[in-house]
Design an enzyme around this catalytic site. Sequence first.
Site, PDB file in Angstrom:
ATOM      1  CG  ASN A  95       3.552  -0.315   7.425  1.00 17.57           C
ATOM      2  OD1 ASN A  95       3.544  -0.259   8.652  1.00 17.57           O
ATOM      3  ND2 ASN A  95       2.435  -0.344   6.701  1.00 17.57           N
ATOM      4  CG  ASP A 111      -0.303  -1.596   9.640  1.00  8.33           C
ATOM      5  OD1 ASP A 111       0.827  -1.381   9.188  1.00  8.33           O
ATOM      6  OD2 ASP A 111      -0.521  -2.079  10.765  1.00  8.33           O
ATOM      7  CG  ASP A 115       5.321  -2.097  11.542  1.00  4.16           C
ATOM      8  OD1 ASP A 115       4.836  -1.989  10.409  1.00  4.16           O
ATOM      9  OD2 ASP A 115       4.676  -1.896  12.591  1.00  4.16           O
ATOM     10  CE  LYS A 127       6.354   0.473  16.283  1.00  6.22           C
ATOM     11  NZ  LYS A 127       4.996   0.250  15.770  1.00  6.22           N
ATOM     12  CG  ASP A 128       3.740  -3.163  16.534  1.00  9.32           C
ATOM     13  OD1 ASP A 128       3.821  -2.968  17.759  1.00  9.32           O
ATOM     14  OD2 ASP A 128       3.613  -2.246  15.710  1.00  9.32           O
TER      15      ASP A 128
END
Length: 225
Positions: A95, A111, A115, A127-128
């Site tokens: 993260n 955040d 990721d 991710k993302d």
Amino acid sequence: MITPTTGDDAVLRYITRDGRPGMTWGCRVVEDRPDLLALYLPKETPHKRWSAGPNGRELADSAWWADTLRLMFPGRAHSVWLTWRPEGFVGYYVNLEEPFRRTPIGFDTNDHTLDIVVKPDLQWSWKDETLLQDQERRGDYSTALVEEIRREAAAVIAVIESGASPFDGSWGHWRPDPAWPTPRLPDHWNSEPAALWDRRRWAYPQADDPGRSESGPVVSHDAAG
């Protein structure tokens, strides 16, 4: 500031770009060393998460979805999550986030959208990425922050691919003390003043715009496993 010992309850909070407590978890301290903070979030740990409400996105009560050990590194802009389901170890989740700060009740961070999902065999995937691009385009994140997020991610990928700690299996067989109760989330989780990141104005160009608020992160960490 909190100086916890192994087994203590603590509160982990994401502080939104406009300086308010957002997603928040109860957690249990596993280790607190100069080079490592390890927090345990067992399945069913109480936490606050963003959900749809009558006035838009709002924080609601929820329960964490899987046994998770969160490894955080002082001064570093990421954490590594290890996840277990009943059938065993699921894998790692990197993260990208603000370096954590201590508070009287626990730890504050936020955040940073991007990721890295890492399987037990150390095969990894992004991710993302698109969401990160969108946040830069909207002005939520400065271009300089996005460049720094990607540098941090590249440094972690080098560690993953080398099989070095914490991706070397050294934490894979860790288990919590069976006597530990489920962490609690105290009533004052959101009234304790936030420990703001000292680089927030550099990172978030619109952080102090009174006409712009942040309702919460748009990513779902349930996809970690």
